[in-house]
Design an enzyme around this catalytic site. Structure first.
Site, PDB file in Angstrom:
ATOM      1  N   SER A 250      22.504 -37.469   5.824  1.00 10.88           N
ATOM      2  CA  SER A 250      23.225 -36.463   5.065  1.00 10.88           C
ATOM      3  C   SER A 250      24.523 -36.089   5.799  1.00 10.88           C
ATOM      4  O   SER A 250      25.342 -36.964   6.048  1.00 10.88           O
ATOM      5  CB  SER A 250      22.314 -35.256   4.824  1.00 10.88           C
ATOM      6  OG  SER A 250      22.828 -34.414   3.824  1.00 10.88           O
TER       7      SER A 250
ATOM      8  N   ASP B  69      20.070 -39.556  -5.784  1.00 10.89           N
ATOM      9  CA  ASP B  69      20.424 -38.669  -4.667  1.00 10.89           C
ATOM     10  C   ASP B  69      21.772 -38.003  -4.953  1.00 10.89           C
ATOM     11  O   ASP B  69      22.788 -38.686  -5.105  1.00 10.89           O
ATOM     12  CB  ASP B  69      20.489 -39.485  -3.374  1.00 10.89           C
ATOM     13  CG  ASP B  69      20.697 -38.632  -2.132  1.00 10.89           C
ATOM     14  OD1 ASP B  69      21.226 -37.510  -2.257  1.00 10.89           O
ATOM     15  OD2 ASP B  69      20.356 -39.102  -1.036  1.00 10.89           O
TER      16      ASP B  69
ATOM     17  N   HIS C  87      16.870 -37.004  -2.207  1.00 11.57           N
ATOM     18  CA  HIS C  87      17.565 -36.839  -0.934  1.00 11.57           C
ATOM     19  C   HIS C  87      16.608 -36.505   0.206  1.00 11.57           C
ATOM     20  O   HIS C  87      16.989 -36.611   1.371  1.00 11.57           O
ATOM     21  CB  HIS C  87      18.621 -35.742  -1.058  1.00 11.57           C
ATOM     22  CG  HIS C  87      19.540 -35.637   0.125  1.00 11.57           C
ATOM     23  ND1 HIS C  87      20.368 -36.672   0.524  1.00 11.57           N
ATOM     24  CD2 HIS C  87      19.753 -34.627   1.013  1.00 11.57           C
ATOM     25  CE1 HIS C  87      21.053 -36.303   1.593  1.00 11.57           C
ATOM     26  NE2 HIS C  87      20.692 -35.077   1.916  1.00 11.57           N
TER      27      HIS C  87
END
Length: 219
Positions: free
Chosen positions: A119, A185, A197
């Protein structure tokens, strides 16, 4: 600083993701320390809102990588950065990642590196290897050390929201990079499924990434 719509969206997803991952993050909270002059040093940046340490993706990745490299010593380093929900800390994280690599490389000439992030941590990695992003600027790894970085593995990389990948954006690191982006995602695939995610640690992509890195090291 006002955020662009894309960055506001990332921040919103990060907030929801931080709530959803809180239990897993607590398990992976303890920072990993790098042993002196290991054969391989795994350097990983956690995702937004996770507690300090390797995080929900980096922790199992470190274990898998060790298992895939029998006979080699593998250390790990958790990038020291805020991982804030406002998506403003990737630049300082990249500086910490690059400083760590430079320090270990200078002290341990035989050590190779595997870099990665999840991320916002993927953005940390992007910046550290010299890719421009909209999540800030920071220190980069000197190009003369690039041959010692054997693999780059990232999960849920926001760079994809802007039509790029590490492979397309970096001729230096693209050939040694592996990126995982789940369908739906919101952080990398412009989807609406927050669960997508949060499942990298459990959907089989962590061992796949570790196997890719180990193959690059052994090759």
């Amino acid at each position: 600083m006002s955020l662009t719509p894309s960055l506001r969206r990332l921040a919103a997803v990060a907030l929801a993701g931080a709530v959803g991952a809180a239990g897993l993050a607590a398990v992976a909270a303890a920072p990993a320390s790098a042993a002196a002059c290991s054969d391989v040093d795994f350097v990983f940046a956690r995702g937004s809102g996770e507690l300090p340490g390797l995080g929900i993706v980096g922790t199992p990745f470190a274990s898998a990588l060790k298992g895939d490299l029998p006979g080699k010593s593998v250390s790990s380093y958790a990038v020291n950065y805020a991982a804030d929900l406002g998506q403003t800390s990737a630049g300082p994280g990249a500086t910490d990642m690059s400083n760590h690599v430079k320090s270990v490389a200078a002290s341990c000439p035989g050590t190779s590196f595997v870099l990665g992030g999840y991320s916002q941590g993927a953005s940390v990695t992007d910046i550290a290897i010299g890719i421009r992003t909209l999540l800030g600027t920071g220190g980069t790894i000197p190009t003369n050390l690039a041959p010692r970085v054997k693999a780059v593995v990232v999960y849920g990389n926001p760079l994809r929201l802007y039509g790029q990948t590490i492979n397309s954006a970096s001729s230096l690191y693209g050939p040694k990079a592996k990126e995982f982006c789940n369908t739906g995602d919101p952080v990398c695939a412009n989807g609406v499924d927050i669960t997508a995610h949060l499942t990298y640690a459990t959907n089989g992509t962590v061992p796949q990434g570790a196997q890719f890195a180990a193959a690059r090291i052994n090759g």
